[in-house]
Design an enzyme around this catalytic site. Structure first.
Site, PDB file in Angstrom:
ATOM      1  N   HIS A 107      -9.206  39.293 -96.894  1.00 26.91           N
ATOM      2  CA  HIS A 107      -9.087  37.885 -97.268  1.00 26.91           C
ATOM      3  C   HIS A 107      -8.460  37.692 -98.641  1.00 26.91           C
ATOM      4  CE1 HIS A 107     -13.249  38.905 -98.677  1.00 26.91           C
ATOM      5  NE2 HIS A 107     -12.917  38.150 -99.705  1.00 26.91           N
ATOM      6  N   SER A 121     -14.690  40.924-104.202  1.00 23.64           N
ATOM      7  CA  SER A 121     -14.141  41.284-102.896  1.00 23.64           C
ATOM      8  C   SER A 121     -12.992  42.253-103.083  1.00 23.64           C
ATOM      9  CB  SER A 121     -13.635  40.038-102.162  1.00 23.64           C
ATOM     10  OG  SER A 121     -14.691  39.239-101.720  1.00 23.64           O
TER      11      SER A 121
END
Length: 291
Positions: free
Chosen positions: A118, A240
């Site tokens: 992502h 992330s």
């Protein structure tokens, strides 16, 4: 004379007791070669190795990523020019819509940065990102190894077409070779039994430091599935893409076994990341060859 054990093979057949054998699959990294420092790395004491069989401490409450107000267990890394901290990169991400984001990546090859899927492709922000700036070993305003710009972004089809969190992994192919002194992480797949209760390290660039300060925490793995690793390690937005790495007893160099991708949300009591599977070992190795 029939018995209760007589049965039609096409109806209520017994389970076939067969199990696939899991074998370690490892891709070696590059240690790198920085000049010797006169003093040791103070952040080395934060690293954990081996296994821990003791039960994990149960939290009474937790936030999105296990962070409880006043109980952040992470530590800032102040020695980012040392290994392995220098192989962890701050990401400045720009979407096609012009929005700005931060993330984390880790060096897997001369021009290859691995991160969360992502961070390179997000359907909520126009799909593929427009560009990503990569800053290895960033420490506040200090960028000891400079910065690099993305040339090509890659991910898994299961992530880009279906948003399958089991495949939330991405690659940043850079325009130029990284500083050869940085080196690269080893990465690999290990069988379930070797990962259960394994102590792991996670370090990245969270929003609390505006994506400029590297933060680390370590703890043991809670559980593993075919595609995910769950752990009681504090993280935050911006981390992330951080490497989930461990040290095998016969290895002194770190091995990445997963990519951090998800906070705990409101249902789970563990953060999670995408597990490096044999398929992903091959895919990352393929990305290494791209220019």
């Amino acid at each position: 004379m029939s018995s209760r054990y007589d049965r039609d093979i096409y109806s209520d057949s017994p389970m076939l007791e067969v199990a696939a054998v899991q074998k370690t699959k490892l891709c070696e990294g590059d240690v790198g070669a920085l000049p010797d420092h006169t003093q040791g790395c103070s952040s080395d004491k934060l690293i954990v190795r081996g296994k821990q069989d003791a039960s994990l401490v149960s939290k009474i409450s937790f936030g999105q990523s296990l962070l409880v107000p006043g109980h952040d267990r992470r530590s800032r890394i102040l020695d980012t020019t040392f290994d392995p901290w220098r192989k962890i990169c701050a990401l400045e991400i720009t979407s096609k819509d012009g929005d700005s984001f931060i993330g984390t990546g880790w060096i897997a090859g001369p021009r290859l940065i691995i991160t969360a899927g992502h961070c390179v492709f997000n359907s909520s922000y126009g799909g593929w990102m427009e560009s990503i700036e990569v800053i290895p070993g960033r420490d506040g305003d200090s960028e000891p190894f400079g910065r690099y710009r993305s040339k090509l972004l890659c991910s898994m089809e299961r992530w880009t077409s279906a948003g399958d969190e089991n495949y939330d992994i991405g690659a940043i192919i850079l325009s130029d070779d990284l500083d050869s002194r940085l080196g690269s992480f080893s990465f690999g797949f290990y069988p379930d039994l070797q990962l259960k209760t394994q102590m792991v390290n996670i370090s990245g660039y969270p929003i609390c430091g505006v994506g400029e300060e590297q933060m680390h925490h370590s703890n043991r793995i809670c559980s593993v599935t075919d595609h995910k690793i769950y752990y009681d390690v504090d993280t935050e937005g911006g981390q992330s893409g951080s490497p989930i790495w461990m040290y095998q007893k016969d290895l002194i160099t770190p091995v990445v076994i997963g990519v951090h991708s998800n906070g705990a949300g409101t249902r789970l009591n563990a953060n999670s990341g995408v597990r490096i599977t044999p398929v992903l070992v091959d895919k990352i190795s393929e990305w290494r060859t791209r220019q």
